[in-house]
Design an enzyme around this catalytic site. Structure first.
Site, short mmCIF file in Angstrom:
data_model
loop_
_atom_site.label_atom_id
_atom_site.label_comp_id
_atom_site.label_asym_id
_atom_site.label_seq_id
_atom_site.Cartn_x
_atom_site.Cartn_y
_atom_site.Cartn_z
N ARG A 231 0.83 -1.20 0.00
CA ARG A 231 0.00 0.00 0.00
C ARG A 231 0.86 1.25 0.00
O ARG A 231 1.89 1.30 0.68
CB ARG A 231 -0.88 0.04 1.26
CG ARG A 231 -2.20 -0.69 1.10
CD ARG A 231 -3.10 0.04 0.10
NE ARG A 231 -4.31 -0.69 -0.24
CZ ARG A 231 -4.44 -1.60 -1.19
NH1 ARG A 231 -3.41 -1.96 -1.93
NH2 ARG A 231 -5.61 -2.17 -1.44
N GLU A 260 -2.94 8.05 -5.46
CA GLU A 260 -3.18 7.33 -6.71
C GLU A 260 -4.46 7.85 -7.36
O GLU A 260 -5.47 7.94 -6.67
CB GLU A 260 -3.32 5.83 -6.44
CG GLU A 260 -2.04 5.18 -5.96
CD GLU A 260 -2.18 3.66 -5.73
OE1 GLU A 260 -3.22 3.09 -6.11
OE2 GLU A 260 -1.25 3.08 -5.16
N HIS A 279 0.00 0.23 -9.81
CA HIS A 279 -0.86 -0.60 -8.95
C HIS A 279 -1.39 -1.83 -9.73
O HIS A 279 -2.59 -2.01 -9.90
CB HIS A 279 -2.03 0.23 -8.39
CG HIS A 279 -2.60 -0.37 -7.13
ND1 HIS A 279 -3.08 0.40 -6.11
CD2 HIS A 279 -2.79 -1.66 -6.72
CE1 HIS A 279 -3.53 -0.38 -5.14
NE2 HIS A 279 -3.36 -1.64 -5.49
#
Ligand code: NAD
Ligand code: MLT
Length: 527
Positions: A231, A260, A279
């Site tokens: 994360r 993000e 990601h």
């Protein structure tokens, strides 16, 4: 018909499975938070991936919501505490993307150590820079894995095959389990001091926020390499760039970022020793199909039979999936309901005792059920098994759960002690056969009460005529007695009587019963 909103892009299998079960599904990825908040009121379930931010404002509009399902692992885009407070279950899909995330970590590790992305860029500029992109082997290196959950352990297994030595830190993993995976457990500081490569596999939490900071990087080996496929926010990106500039860190591979989509002007995205992916850890056909199918099936299981898998906000509720525990859940709830109708002073503490293996393994859900019964009778707001513990805590009621070995008469016995400043009330109950729920002790009286329907509780002096006097008043009020249980401590002293009756006993009748000489503590209870 239950209504389900899916507000993020998801594999089509999720929609078709839910529709095949007969749910009304609205698939509308890309909705703004305002649009979701406006429409969400009538929905019973919401399915998200990571784009939708389910915050307190949105949750406050969820008047019919029962489940928020996350097709994936991290639930940091969902305000879990507020969901719990509103009695909404939050579930993720544990394991659905574990292998994909572990494999992506390996891809990052190899790419970082062999400069694959940089070399690829260079060759596309028609350069032939063999010396510049010399790398390092994995074999013989020490890999420090922080977080040895599902993904951390898969990464360890794969890295071992590359000849690495694996050390790890996780407060939950026992050294026996760690050694089965060939992992040597270390404390965090020793892991920092001895790892050649550090890979992060923890959730983002108050404890893990900026775990990789200048302070901790100072404890690391010169030239350490860092991977984050967990994360954003676990790494302080600015401080990592400083450490890269000083050479303390020789390379970093990042799949996740504090913001993000990111602000690409940040130094981290322009550093030659950093490789990045957007990601992609769970972005495989297999993982996306698995999590989509998993969340659809989990939501259906819950709606159809209250079975719970992957619940993250109400630990222990999975126990409800065991059929044999359900009568004990009803017993627990009914004990809470009975006491709620007797309580006279502010409640301070509840001690719950579990005797018998089955009850001990389901203690959390049974406590929640006692609290649900108690609070749903007393509070005006919606109380369910998900939010009952939080509500009790907010009201300052202390709840203790204790496994007890003392009982020898019953295979399983649930005992609940309610304590106020000036009184103590104690109930114990069990289940006979499959579904015969009984309260077998109230305070010091041993009796056998069916906790259902309308009940009358009173204490009386143990002498002839008392039962007849109460019976006469009930008969005059046309209230039929369906069952009776008596308990006494000693002949001629105080006794407790509990009657199951067929109708509600009103205040007038109750006060007549209270006025019988020798009768005290009269309570009418409805379950
Ligand atoms: P998991 O729950 O199985 O494992 C997490 C582990 O972290 C647990 O064993 C826990 O004890 C440990 N932990 C918690 N706090 C810790 C701390 N302070 N120090 C050390 N260990 C701690 O979760 P998982 O499925 O293995 O996922 C791990 C992480 O990867 C999560 O952050 C998840 O969101 C993320 N993830 C990312 C992607 C991606 O696309 N990049 C894909 C899947 C999962
Ligand atoms: C996860 O936590 O499951 C991953 O980050 C992937 C995703 O966001 O879907």
């Amino acid at each position: 018909m239950k209504k389900i909103l899916i507000s993020d892009p998801i594999d089509k299998n999720c929609i078709s499975i839910l529709q095949s079960y007969g749910y009304s599904v609205l698939y509308k990825p890309g909705m703004t938070p305002e649009q979701i908040s406006t429409e969400i009121g009538e929905y019973n379930a919401l399915i998200v991936r990571s784009e939708t931010k389910v915050n307190a404002a949105m949750i406050s509009k969820m008047s019919s919501m029962e489940i928020i399902g996350r097709a994936g692992t991290g639930v940091d885009n969902i305000d879990v505490e507020t969901s719990t407070r509103h009695g909404i279950i939050v579930m993720n899909t544990p394991g659905g993307n574990t292998i994909s995330a572990a494999e992506h970590t390996m891809a990052l590790m190899l790419s970082m150590c062999r400069n694959v992305p940089q070399a690829n860029m260079s060759i596309r500029e028609h350069k032939w820079e063999r010396k510049k992109y010399q790398g390092t082997e994995l074999s013989g290196k020490v890999l420090g894995v922080i977080g040895l959950g599902k993904i951390g352990r898969e990464v360890a297994t794969r890295s071992k095959a590359f000849g690495m030595k694996i050390i790890g830190y996780d407060p939950l993993l026992s050294s026996e389990t760690a050694s089965k995976y060939g992992i040597e457990l270390k404390d965090l500081d020793s892991l920092f001091a001895t790892s050649d490569i550090i890979t992060l596999h923890v959730p983002l939490s108050a404890e893990t926020k900026y775990l990789i900071s200048s302070e901790n990087l100072k404890k690391c080996k010169q030239g350490v390499k860092i991977i984050n496929c967990a994360r954003g926010g676990i790494i302080n990106e600015e401080e990592l760039v400083d450490a890269l500039d000083f050479g303390k860190v020789s390379a970093a591979a990042l799949d996740v970022f504090e913001k993000e989509p990111p602000d690409f002007s940040q130094r981290i995205f322009n550093h030659p020793k950093v490789i990045c992916t957007p990601h992609l850890g769970a972005s495989t056909e297999e993982a996306q199909e698995k999590v989509a199918v998993q969340i659809a099936e989990q939501i259906h299981e819950f709606f159809e039979s209250k079975k719970m898998y992957g619940v993250v906000n109400a630990v222990g509720l999975e126990a409800l999936s065991k059929k044999e525990i359900l009568p004990y859940v009803t017993l627990a709830e009914n004990i809470g309901k009975i006491y709620a109708q007797m309580i006279r002073y502010p409640l301070k503490q509840i001690n719950i005792y579990f005797s018998g293996e089955m009850l001990q393994s389901s203690s959390s859900v049974l406590s929640s059920a006692v609290l649900k019964g108690l609070l749903s009778t007393l509070l005006t707001e919606h109380v369910n098994i998900v939010n009952s513990k939080i509500l009790a805590k907010e009201m300052g009621v202390k709840v203790n759960e204790t496994n007890s070995e003392e009982n020898s008469n019953y295979l399983n016995l649930l005992s609940v002690e309610f304590l106020t400043d000036s009184e103590r009330k104690y109930f114990a109950g069990t289940v006979f056969g499959n579904n015969e729920i009984r309260i077998v002790r109230i305070d010091d009286y041993f009796l056998e009460v069916k906790p259902e329907g309308y009940l009358l509780f009173y204490t009386n002096i143990d002498k002839p005529g008392m039962l007849a006097a109460v019976g006469q008043i009930l008969s005059d009020a046309k209230i039929n007695i369906a069952g009776l249980s008596l308990g006494r401590l000693e002949e001629g002293k105080e006794a407790l009587s509990v009657m199951n009756v067929d109708n509600q006993i009103d205040e007038k009748v109750l006060s007549k019963i209270s006025m019988i000489n020798g009768v005290t503590k009269v309570h009418s209870v409805r379950i």
